[in-house]
Scaffold this active site. Structure first.
Site, PDB file in Angstrom:
ATOM      1  N   HIS A 178      -2.737  -3.699  -5.638  1.00 23.10           N
ATOM      2  CA  HIS A 178      -2.900  -3.149  -4.443  1.00 23.10           C
ATOM      3  C   HIS A 178      -4.686  -3.175  -4.086  1.00 23.10           C
ATOM      4  O   HIS A 178      -5.533  -2.349  -4.870  1.00 23.10           O
ATOM      5  CB  HIS A 178      -2.648  -1.829  -4.108  1.00 23.10           C
ATOM      6  CG  HIS A 178      -2.957  -1.121  -2.760  1.00 23.10           C
ATOM      7  ND1 HIS A 178      -3.459   0.162  -2.467  1.00 23.10           N
ATOM      8  CD2 HIS A 178      -3.146  -1.688  -1.778  1.00 23.10           C
ATOM      9  CE1 HIS A 178      -3.736   0.273  -1.294  1.00 23.10           C
ATOM     10  NE2 HIS A 178      -3.568  -0.617  -0.689  1.00 23.10           N
ATOM     11  N   ASN A 192      -4.616   6.505  -2.045  1.00 20.93           N
ATOM     12  CA  ASN A 192      -4.006   7.009  -0.646  1.00 20.93           C
ATOM     13  C   ASN A 192      -3.407   8.515  -0.876  1.00 20.93           C
ATOM     14  O   ASN A 192      -3.336   9.405   0.001  1.00 20.93           O
ATOM     15  CB  ASN A 192      -2.785   6.375   0.072  1.00 20.93           C
ATOM     16  CG  ASN A 192      -3.476   4.907   0.732  1.00 20.93           C
ATOM     17  OD1 ASN A 192      -4.823   5.059   1.163  1.00 20.93           O
ATOM     18  ND2 ASN A 192      -2.781   3.904   0.659  1.00 20.93           N
ATOM     19  N   GLU A 213      -5.898  -1.288  -7.111  1.00 17.73           N
ATOM     20  CA  GLU A 213      -4.993  -0.279  -7.752  1.00 17.73           C
ATOM     21  C   GLU A 213      -4.074  -1.403  -8.888  1.00 17.73           C
ATOM     22  O   GLU A 213      -3.256  -2.209  -8.109  1.00 17.73           O
ATOM     23  CB  GLU A 213      -4.227   0.438  -7.275  1.00 17.73           C
ATOM     24  CG  GLU A 213      -4.975   1.669  -6.406  1.00 17.73           C
ATOM     25  CD  GLU A 213      -4.367   2.461  -5.526  1.00 17.73           C
ATOM     26  OE1 GLU A 213      -4.735   3.568  -5.394  1.00 17.73           O
ATOM     27  OE2 GLU A 213      -3.589   1.859  -4.501  1.00 17.73           O
ATOM     28  N   SER A 236       0.530  -1.017  -0.065  1.00 16.42           N
ATOM     29  CA  SER A 236       0.086  -0.079   0.002  1.00 16.42           C
ATOM     30  C   SER A 236       0.691   1.271  -0.035  1.00 16.42           C
ATOM     31  O   SER A 236       0.497   2.309  -0.313  1.00 16.42           O
ATOM     32  CB  SER A 236      -0.682  -0.001   1.257  1.00 16.42           C
ATOM     33  OG  SER A 236      -0.287  -0.085   2.359  1.00 16.42           O
TER      34      SER A 236
END
Length: 515
Positions: free
Chosen positions: A152, A202, A164, A131
């Protein structure tokens, strides 16, 4: 949140046998989806008994699906037959793709992949569920870095329908296409992103919490008020402080610091000292029983909102800068039965309502040549429907603040009084979200459509950042940021070139340029 959702695969998978190393929460979810997509899944974990626990857990999810009529007994038998234990790494030899979901440590992931290179064929794909680590750095330790890719997922994997796909700098294009197809076969939206800190989701989520913490640190409002405004006015699923408590500061603060430092102290991602001190105090959130909120039986304890004060109606003068907001506030004054001061400049007793974008009440009052003792600003960015925010100057007299509060709450809509701030709460947080999203588009981390969809799915925002900017108006967002930057001189608020160009041209923020 339920754990028995069973997303059905509808596309053919480009792989036959998937190896899964690490059978914790993430690994179990990935294994479940892979088996449902028709792959044979080889489960490996260094901890004795972990694979059996994972198979039992996954089978339990499927069994509940049968009990609810969502799966047949034949489905259950087929899915379960695809889960196999790999007691040793060597048992993964026949896999054409391996996904690692082990500890988030660069050396550990590099070590695993170098060991696997001695076991698997050179055309096998190595996918990392990292991550936060660089896919390129993980691949750098491999003899064949071209086959290493980021894959991910988000927790809980079966419910968070996004994955992802992150190529490293040396990942082969055909590997990217195959892994995108694998994610789609597993029933997820595949968001292709570049190998940058935080990847896509993120990265895009940096503004929500950090700007809320900055607002809290400036004592504009308390954490409960900030959460209420962003949920009610902004339409977010949960407020930033509720989210920080849910995730846990031991996780959230580390991510904030990591991305900030990986971007060489980019001001847009600057963490807050508030989380560092609360982390040191052990106020982690739900897991410790107290964070920004205190928890009893898993429920956050919070004070009731104060009722609007009872006051004698005053004449109300409304700024004429924006005809649309002037009309909306005039209708509210009329509905409450208060006298409306329609003169060009207010009378000596009138309550003065201002509607700034990115300005504080003080600056807006002085710019209009008004008495700051009688001025109150109203946030009109999201209208007046679900919650209303008012903001005073340091000089505003209590009777004018109370009058504005009573007026705005006359019909029962909740009202949040704030201390003076450039941009209220909603304006600041929304503008920062849009600005970070625009810069992601500027950097080419992902295409605009992927960015917006990934943020909706991965973060639960009411809209992706570019669509959010279009919803509120690109020019208005640019105005908020320009005023914030002018007032604070903090480069955190400098507008992204992507946003500025499209806003001044009146174009949708998802507009791409000719190559």
């Amino acid at each position: 949140m339920p754990t028995d959702a069973l997303p059905e695969a509808t596309l053919a998978t480009p792989f036959r046998r998937l190896g899964l190393v690490g059978t914790g929460a993430m690994g179990r979810g990935i294994a479940q989806l892979a088996a449902q997509a028709g792959l044979e899944v080889m489960l490996h974990d260094a901890r004795t008994g972990a694979v059996d626990e994972a198979r039992e857990f996954i089978t339990g999810v499927w069994s509940r699906g049968v009990a609810k009529g969502r799966l047949s007994e034949d489905d259950l038998a087929h899915y379960r037959s695809r889960l196999h234990e790999a007691s040793d790494l060597a048992d993964l030899a026949g896999c054409d793709v391996v996904v690692e979901a082990i500890v988030e440590n660069l050396e550990a992931k590099q070590g695993l992949f170098t060991r696997l290179e001695a076991i698997l064929d050179d055309d096998a794909v190595f996918a990392t569920n990292t991550s936060s680590l660089s896919v390129t750095a993980i691949a750098a330790a491999c003899r064949v870095p071209q086959r290493v890719i980021g894959f991910h997922f988000f927790n809980p994997v079966p419910l968070m329908k996004i994955v992802e796909v992150i190529p490293g700098l040396r990942t082969a294009p055909e590997i990217v296409d195959r892994v995108v197809a694998l994610g789609q076969a597993m029933g997820h939206f595949t968001a292709r992103a570049t190998d940058t800190p935080g990847f896509l989701v993120n990265h895009a989520g940096r503004a929500f919490g950090t700007e809320a913490l900055r607002i809290l640190g400036e004592r504009v409002a308390d954490h409960i008020t900030i959460d209420r405004i962003l949920v009610d006015q902004g339409g977010f699923r949960m407020g930033p402080f509720t989210l920080l408590d849910l995730t846990g500061l031991d996780v959230s603060h580390a991510v904030m610091e990591s991305i900030y430092h990986q971007y060489y102290e980019e001001p847009r991602f600057r963490p807050s000292p508030l989380t560092r001190s609360r982390l040191a105090a052990g106020l982690l959130g739900r897991k410790s029983g107290e964070g920004f909120y205190r928890y009893e039986d898993g429920k956050a304890m919070m004070a009731e909102e104060s009722a609007p004060p009872t006051t004698v109606p005053l004449p109300v003068w409304i700024s004429h800068e924006d005809p649309e907001t002037h009309q909306a506030l005039s209708a509210l004054v009329s509905a409450a039965g208060w006298p409306l001061d329609s003169s060009d400049m207010p009378s000596d007793e009138s309550l003065c309502l201002l509607t700034p974008l990115g300005e504080d009440t003080t600056e807006c009052a002085l710019r209009h040549g008004l008495d700051p003792c009688r001025c109150v600003a109203i946030d009109m960015l999201a209208g007046l429907d679900r919650r209303r925010s008012l903001m005073t100057t340091p000089a505003t007299e209590a009777r004018y603040r109370d009058a504005a509060w009573a007026l705005l709450g006359d019909d029962g809509t909740p009202v949040s009084p704030l201390r003076d701030s450039n941009g209220f709460v909603l304006q600041r947080v929304v503008a920062c979200i849009v600005n970070v999203g625009a810069d992601i588009a500027q950097q080419g981390v992902a295409d605009p459509e992927t960015l917006d969809r990934a943020v909706e799915l991965g973060l639960g925002y009411p809209r992706g950042p570019l669509a959010m900017g279009d919803h509120y108006g690109g020019r208005r967002i640019l105005t908020i940021l320009n005023h914030l930057f002018t007032a604070t001189r903090d480069p955190r608020y400098r507008p992204s070139p992507w946003l500025r160009r499209r806003a001044v041209l009146g174009l949708p923020l998802a507009t791409t340029e000719l190559n």
